[in-house]
Design a protein around this motif. Structure first.
Motif, mmCIF file in Angstrom:
data_model
loop_
_atom_site.group_PDB
_atom_site.id
_atom_site.type_symbol
_atom_site.label_atom_id
_atom_site.label_comp_id
_atom_site.label_asym_id
_atom_site.label_seq_id
_atom_site.Cartn_x
_atom_site.Cartn_y
_atom_site.Cartn_z
ATOM 1 N N UNK A 120 0.844 -1.194 0.000
ATOM 2 C CA UNK A 120 0.000 0.000 0.000
ATOM 3 C C UNK A 120 0.881 1.246 0.000
ATOM 4 N N UNK A 121 0.497 2.281 -0.737
ATOM 5 C CA UNK A 121 1.265 3.534 -0.711
ATOM 6 C C UNK A 121 1.301 4.127 0.694
ATOM 7 N N UNK A 122 2.466 4.619 1.099
ATOM 8 C CA UNK A 122 2.623 5.147 2.454
ATOM 9 C C UNK A 122 1.705 6.344 2.717
ATOM 10 N N UNK A 123 1.348 7.063 1.684
ATOM 11 C CA UNK A 123 0.517 8.254 1.890
ATOM 12 C C UNK A 123 -0.936 8.022 1.504
ATOM 13 N N UNK A 124 -1.343 6.766 1.456
ATOM 14 C CA UNK A 124 -2.740 6.411 1.205
ATOM 15 C C UNK A 124 -3.518 6.472 2.520
ATOM 16 N N UNK A 125 -4.714 7.064 2.508
ATOM 17 C CA UNK A 125 -5.524 7.095 3.736
ATOM 18 C C UNK A 125 -5.895 5.689 4.195
#
Length: 438
Positions: A323-328
């Motif tokens: 998962x992208x680190x800056x994904x909510x």
């Protein structure tokens, strides 16, 4: 004077850091001594000076490789690691202390009751009646694979199996009568064979013949600690536990857990005072509230968000690196796997819009353990409020930095609580069980 007094248990890991994943980088940290038994002996002496009931080692039997399919994230960022065998450290600590209880973690999933019973009987003899067993059933398949198993039993079955382990251990601990050793030099009789008994325990999963080679120890059986919070885990604790270690996030949650467990004990014919309930609390102290806040801010500036995500991955059994680190976090609602830790993070972040990076940072600060930050008086006030509100019988104290937090707590918070009549000024018994029972 208060008629009811707090109990304290010190939280230990035989590794570089406890909860805050940046604490090992702090200039006051003793993490460079993680492999030195003198580190743990010193901590035991500090906690004994503070009249703590006991200390206990959390232990996990693997290096996790959930995150990115490698244990690199855990070892390079010094996430939680369990480097040494706590049972050996406890034996060393027993020789450097006189009063404090000494608790080790052994899993019912991997150790036979005979091994468990002999280890803790030996520790109880070595410490003069201060041994405690933190009973875990284990929940991670990587641990199982280290012991040659493909997977663990399901949760409920693990607790059914653990009940048998406890029953078998009890039988082994009682296989020598209290007066079996007669030490009669004139007749040449060391022990009376009529007072040593076969066990012949046989359950669905567990068998043991006995008797235990180790004679009955000062406490007969160690004090039993347990941390299960599931429905089945609470039933197990209500039957067996004398100290319950729990993680709760609000006063209402603590009160509900406290009432629930004490009520369940009645079903097993146990009085409420036969078990103390001790939620975990992370502590950051300063001479004033503002100084404590500054200390916490600096400590938390050392936290690695990625190491926090790595530890979260290990805890829930899902590789969050995908998962992208800056994904909510709200976008991760359909994540498969063991969701316990992630659900706690989500509950605390809904409406806050936390990203995975921010959640990793939050997890890296305290592993979701509630924090008390303030002066000794402020921290004492908060502990007193929870204690008198029937949230608990005491606390598992988790240090922000070792050994400094323990030293500060013992030198400042303990005397404040003693002045208020809320905490003992000396040990009252010879064994751990006697001190817990008051």
């Amino acid at each position: 004077m208060a008629t009811r007094q707090m109990h304290f248990v010190g939280y230990l890991i035989a590794g570089p850091t406890w909860h805050n994943n940046g604490a090992w980088r702090h200039p006051e940290s003793d993490a460079d001594l993680a492999l030195d038994p003198r580190r743990y002996e010193r901590i035991a002496q500090i906690l004994e000076e503070g009249k703590f009931d006991a200390l206990f080692f959390v232990d996990v039997l693997t290096l996790f490789d959930t995150y990115q399919g490698s244990f690199a994230g855990q070892v390079s960022g010094a996430g939680q690691m369990w480097l040494l065998d706590p049972m050996l450290l406890l034996a060393a600590m027993a020789r450097k202390t006189r009063h404090i209880g000494l608790a080790g973690t052994l899993s019912t999933a991997f150790y036979h009751p005979f091994h468990i019973a002999r280890s803790f009987a030996s520790l109880d003899h070595m410490s003069g009646g201060r041994a405690a067993w933190n009973v875990v059933t284990s929940a991670n398949s990587r641990e199982a694979q280290n012991f040659g198993l493909d997977q663990l039993m399901d949760r409920n079955t693990r607790y059914d199996h653990a009940d048998e382990v406890m029953e078998a251990c009890d039988a082994l601990w009682n296989s020598w009568d209290a007066d079996a050793i007669v030490y009669d030099r004139e007749r040449g009789i060391y022990a009376d064979p009529d007072k040593i008994h076969y066990v012949n325990y046989q359950g669905k999963w567990v068998r043991t013949r006995g008797p235990l080679p180790t004679p009955r120890s000062p406490q007969t059986r160690p004090v039993i600690m347990q941390a299960g919070s599931s429905e089945r885990g609470r039933q197990f604790a209500a039957r067996w536990a004398e100290v319950v270690f729990t993680l709760q996030h609000s006063k209402s949650d603590m009160q509900a857990f406290y009432t629930d467990l004490k009520t369940r004990m009645e079903f097993f014919g146990r009085a409420p005072e036969e078990c103390i309930i001790t939620p975990a609390i992370d502590i950051v102290l300063g001479e004033t509230d503002s100084i404590a806040r500054e200390r916490a801010d600096y400590l938390n500036s050392l936290v690695s968000a990625e190491a926090g995500v790595c530890d979260m991955s290990n805890a829930i059994g899902v590789d969050l690196a995908s998962f992208p680190m800056d994904q909510p976090l709200e976008d991760m609602e359909n994540t498969d796997g063991s969701r316990g830790v992630l659900d706690v993070v989500l509950q605390g972040s809904r409406g806050a819009g936390l990203t995975l990076r921010q959640a990793g940072y939050r997890y890296g600060v305290s592993q979701l353990t509630p924090m008390l930050i303030g002066s000794p008086v402020t921290v004492a006030d908060r502990l007193q409020d929870m204690f008198e509100s029937r949230c608990c019988d005491g606390f598992v104290i988790c240090p922000s930095i070792t050994p400094g937090t323990y030293m500060q707590f013992v030198k400042t918070v303990v005397p404040e609580l003693q002045r208020r009549g809320l905490y003992r000024t000396d040990y009252v018994g010879k064994t751990l069980r006697e001190n817990i029972r008051g």
